[in-house]
Motif scaffolding. Structure first.
Motif, PDB file in Angstrom:
ATOM      1  N   ALA A  11       0.835  -1.205   0.000  1.00 42.81           N
ATOM      2  CA  ALA A  11       0.000   0.000   0.000  1.00 42.81           C
ATOM      3  C   ALA A  11       0.870   1.256   0.000  1.00 42.81           C
ATOM      4  O   ALA A  11       0.563   2.235  -0.700  1.00 42.81           O
ATOM      5  N   ASP A  12       1.972   1.242   0.759  1.00 41.74           N
ATOM      6  CA  ASP A  12       2.863   2.405   0.824  1.00 41.74           C
ATOM      7  C   ASP A  12       3.447   2.721  -0.553  1.00 41.74           C
ATOM      8  O   ASP A  12       3.540   3.889  -0.953  1.00 41.74           O
ATOM      9  N   ARG A  15       0.669   4.007  -2.880  1.00 41.45           N
ATOM     10  CA  ARG A  15       0.319   5.362  -2.465  1.00 41.45           C
ATOM     11  C   ARG A  15       1.338   6.364  -2.988  1.00 41.45           C
ATOM     12  O   ARG A  15       0.994   7.444  -3.488  1.00 41.45           O
ATOM     13  N   ILE A  18       0.750   7.053  -6.574  1.00 44.41           N
ATOM     14  CA  ILE A  18      -0.412   7.919  -6.800  1.00 44.41           C
ATOM     15  C   ILE A  18      -0.071   9.365  -6.484  1.00 44.41           C
ATOM     16  O   ILE A  18      -0.363  10.283  -7.265  1.00 44.41           O
ATOM     17  N   LEU A  19       0.564   9.593  -5.354  1.00 49.77           N
ATOM     18  CA  LEU A  19       0.874  10.961  -4.934  1.00 49.77           C
ATOM     19  C   LEU A  19       1.914  11.619  -5.833  1.00 49.77           C
ATOM     20  O   LEU A  19       1.935  12.846  -5.987  1.00 49.77           O
ATOM     21  N   LEU A  53      -5.866   1.546   0.630  1.00 51.71           N
ATOM     22  CA  LEU A  53      -5.898   2.758  -0.191  1.00 51.71           C
ATOM     23  C   LEU A  53      -7.336   3.215  -0.429  1.00 51.71           C
ATOM     24  O   LEU A  53      -7.601   4.421  -0.500  1.00 51.71           O
ATOM     25  N   GLU A  56      -8.453   5.176   2.437  1.00 46.67           N
ATOM     26  CA  GLU A  56      -7.851   6.508   2.476  1.00 46.67           C
ATOM     27  C   GLU A  56      -8.428   7.433   1.408  1.00 46.67           C
ATOM     28  O   GLU A  56      -8.061   8.605   1.337  1.00 46.67           O
ATOM     29  N   LEU A  58      -8.015   7.047  -1.853  1.00 45.42           N
ATOM     30  CA  LEU A  58      -7.115   7.150  -2.998  1.00 45.42           C
ATOM     31  C   LEU A  58      -7.526   6.233  -4.147  1.00 45.42           C
ATOM     32  O   LEU A  58      -7.079   6.421  -5.281  1.00 45.42           O
ATOM     33  N   VAL A  69      -7.858   4.918  -9.677  1.00 44.99           N
ATOM     34  CA  VAL A  69      -7.289   5.972  -8.852  1.00 44.99           C
ATOM     35  C   VAL A  69      -8.289   7.117  -8.781  1.00 44.99           C
ATOM     36  O   VAL A  69      -8.747   7.619  -9.811  1.00 44.99           O
ATOM     37  N   ARG A  71      -9.046  10.483  -6.028  1.00 44.81           N
ATOM     38  CA  ARG A  71      -8.834  11.179  -4.767  1.00 44.81           C
ATOM     39  C   ARG A  71     -10.195  11.600  -4.216  1.00 44.81           C
ATOM     40  O   ARG A  71     -10.679  12.691  -4.475  1.00 44.81           O
TER      41      ARG A  71
END
Length: 248
Positions: A11-12, A15, A18-19, A53, A56, A58, A69, A71
């Motif tokens: 997941a990290d 993420r 994505i960011l 995710l 969150e 995301l 994806v 947000r």
């Protein structure tokens, strides 16, 4: 990947992609087998990573179409302002208080149903007595976020706009006020639980054990302290933030 549970490490990394923009808004996520191969984990681990995710905001899942994806900004459900007569009494929908100008889709099914025991007890009728049911499914920004079913006494609402799918400006509370039964007091009871299968399907929730919903049962009382409506809401716990403001 660093230390920690395998699903969290996956997941990290996703993420971060994505960011950074490597995975852009609207991109379709790799399938679970593809993620498993890429990160050298099982599909179960990949599934759990995507669920993190999703929680969150995301990633969103579309039933039968995979994960994308997105947000998603959590919805702030702020009470008691959303239930104030100054809001619905001016012809505004309760949901407008929660979502503002965000794109919202509402599906409504209206009919007569036997009153469940908790509804009958609150409305002061025998269990199984016919009551009006207003079942709604809300989507915000293309994501299913809430199921809600309201129950009202037939003797109060039969032949009124409350029996229509579109109750008019201000919703059912404005129509109750016109009938002389304006809600003046509300009670809400909250429970955190796992969704049932029907709720999973309607809210497009994961089939894994980590999916959670917030169940809110609201009782609306008029000036004579008669319960005139019972509503049970089921919220995707990852889509909402509940805010309560009150005086000391």
């Amino acid at each position: 990947m660093g230390s920690g549970p395998a699903y969290q490490r996956v997941a990290d990394e996703i993420r971060a992609a994505i960011l950074s923009g490597e995975l852009a808004q609207g991109d379709r996520m790799p399938s679970l087998p593809e993620l498993a191969t890429r990160f050298g984990v099982t599909t179960t681990v990949a599934h759990n990573a995507v669920n993190v995710l999703r929680g969150e905001g995301l990633v969103v899942t579309r039933q039968g179409a995979g994960a994308y994806v997105r947000r998603f900004e959590r919805i702030r459900r702020s009470s008691p302002g959303r239930l104030a007569r100054s809001h619905w009494g001016q012809g505004r929908a309760i949901q407008d208080h929660d979502t503002g100008v965000r794109a919202r889709v509402l599906g409504v099914v209206v009919g007569e149903v036997p009153a469940p025991e908790y509804v009958a007890a609150a409305l002061g009728v025998d269990s199984g007595t016919a009551v009006l049911s207003r079942a709604r499914r809300f989507e915000v920004d293309g994501r299913p976020v809430q199921l809600a079913t309201s129950y009202l006494p037939l003797e109060l609402v039969r032949g009124t706009a409350i029996t229509y799918t579109d109750t008019g400006p201000g919703g059912a509370y404005a129509r109750l006020a016109e009938l002389g039964f304006a809600p003046v007091r509300f009670v809400e009871r909250l429970t955190d639980r796992a969704p049932n299968q029907q709720e999973r399907e309607q809210l497009a929730l994961s089939s894994g054990a980590g999916a959670r919903v917030i169940e809110i049962t609201r009782f609306a009382y008029d000036g004579s302290d008669r319960c005139v409506e019972v509503t049970r809401m089921v919220l995707d716990a990852t889509a909402y933030e509940l805010e309560y403001e009150f005086l000391a």
